[in-house]
Motif scaffolding. Sequence first.
Motif, PDB file in Angstrom:
ATOM      1  N   LEU A  25       0.694  -1.146   0.071  1.00  0.00           N
ATOM      2  CA  LEU A  25      -0.072   0.200  -0.103  1.00  0.00           C
ATOM      3  C   LEU A  25       0.779   1.239  -0.069  1.00  0.00           C
ATOM      4  O   LEU A  25       1.665   1.414   1.074  1.00  0.00           O
ATOM      5  N   GLU A  26       0.981   1.962  -1.050  1.00  0.00           N
ATOM      6  CA  GLU A  26       1.578   3.122  -1.313  1.00  0.00           C
ATOM      7  C   GLU A  26       0.504   4.361  -1.639  1.00  0.00           C
ATOM      8  O   GLU A  26      -0.350   4.021  -2.166  1.00  0.00           O
ATOM      9  N   PRO A  27       0.913   5.581  -1.272  1.00  0.00           N
ATOM     10  CA  PRO A  27      -0.143   6.647  -1.826  1.00  0.00           C
ATOM     11  C   PRO A  27      -0.249   6.438  -3.171  1.00  0.00           C
ATOM     12  O   PRO A  27       0.786   6.244  -4.060  1.00  0.00           O
ATOM     13  N   ALA A  28      -1.644   6.497  -3.658  1.00  0.00           N
ATOM     14  CA  ALA A  28      -1.869   6.101  -4.989  1.00  0.00           C
ATOM     15  C   ALA A  28      -2.617   7.229  -5.924  1.00  0.00           C
ATOM     16  O   ALA A  28      -1.869   7.480  -6.997  1.00  0.00           O
ATOM     17  N   ASN A  68       1.004   1.103   5.896  1.00  0.00           N
ATOM     18  CA  ASN A  68       1.087   2.460   5.422  1.00  0.00           C
ATOM     19  C   ASN A  68      -0.529   2.368   4.831  1.00  0.00           C
ATOM     20  O   ASN A  68      -0.792   3.207   3.896  1.00  0.00           O
ATOM     21  N   ASN A  71      -1.470   6.237   4.732  1.00  0.00           N
ATOM     22  CA  ASN A  71      -0.945   7.048   3.696  1.00  0.00           C
ATOM     23  C   ASN A  71      -1.749   6.851   2.482  1.00  0.00           C
ATOM     24  O   ASN A  71      -2.003   7.653   1.719  1.00  0.00           O
ATOM     25  N   PHE A  72      -2.248   5.377   2.329  1.00  0.00           N
ATOM     26  CA  PHE A  72      -2.939   5.060   1.089  1.00  0.00           C
ATOM     27  C   PHE A  72      -4.495   5.852   1.164  1.00  0.00           C
ATOM     28  O   PHE A  72      -4.767   6.543   0.328  1.00  0.00           O
ATOM     29  N   SER A  75      -4.328   9.587   0.497  1.00  0.00           N
ATOM     30  CA  SER A  75      -3.974   9.965  -0.512  1.00  0.00           C
ATOM     31  C   SER A  75      -5.208   9.923  -1.526  1.00  0.00           C
ATOM     32  O   SER A  75      -5.104  10.348  -2.741  1.00  0.00           O
TER      33      SER A  75
END
Length: 196
Positions: A25-28, A68, A71-72, A75
């Motif tokens: 899961l990363e900022p998308a 994360n 953060n996801f 975003s």
Amino acid sequence: MQVDEKRELETSKPADFSFKKLKVLEPAGPEQARASRLGGIPERGSAHKKFLTRSVWLNNNKLKNIRNFDNFVDSILEFPEQLGWIDFSFNQITEINDTILKFADLRIVYFHGNCIENIDQVLKLKNLKLLKTVTFHGNPITNLPYYRNYVIAALPQIDNLDFTPVLKNEKNTPRPAEFLKDIRVSKTKEASKGEN
């Protein structure tokens, strides 16, 4: 929040990030959401142009953890603190990360079809006081003979477990010995952390 945004937030489609082969899961960014499955995407807010929805689908990916997650969500959602439903079903998740606790408005959380082997992971959701529906079926923990009783004891706020209503007599059933043992062990760990 404007009146129109509030109305849209309550009635909009989920932000669909399912079937995207996500491993982490990363900022998308909202532009990466799927539109085909729901016939469109949620409306966007006026301030940050992120989604006006309280629901996020991350099912059917390849996630091994939910680190994360905060953060996801930040975003993609205009009002991340309003998140009420998250679907993590059919991934490869083995543990529940504390980042989920940042979303106190969560009412529905799906973890079915994952790889959670340690029943203690359920205890991490106890501070989500508004949580009403949770799923774990299809995880190794459901093979434990005391599974349902344990989850109901650990999460007394829920009304529905694995798409089955929690009955009043289930809530009144004595807690399984395994649950009481886990509570004593976690209190001992917390006490030893405080001494350091």
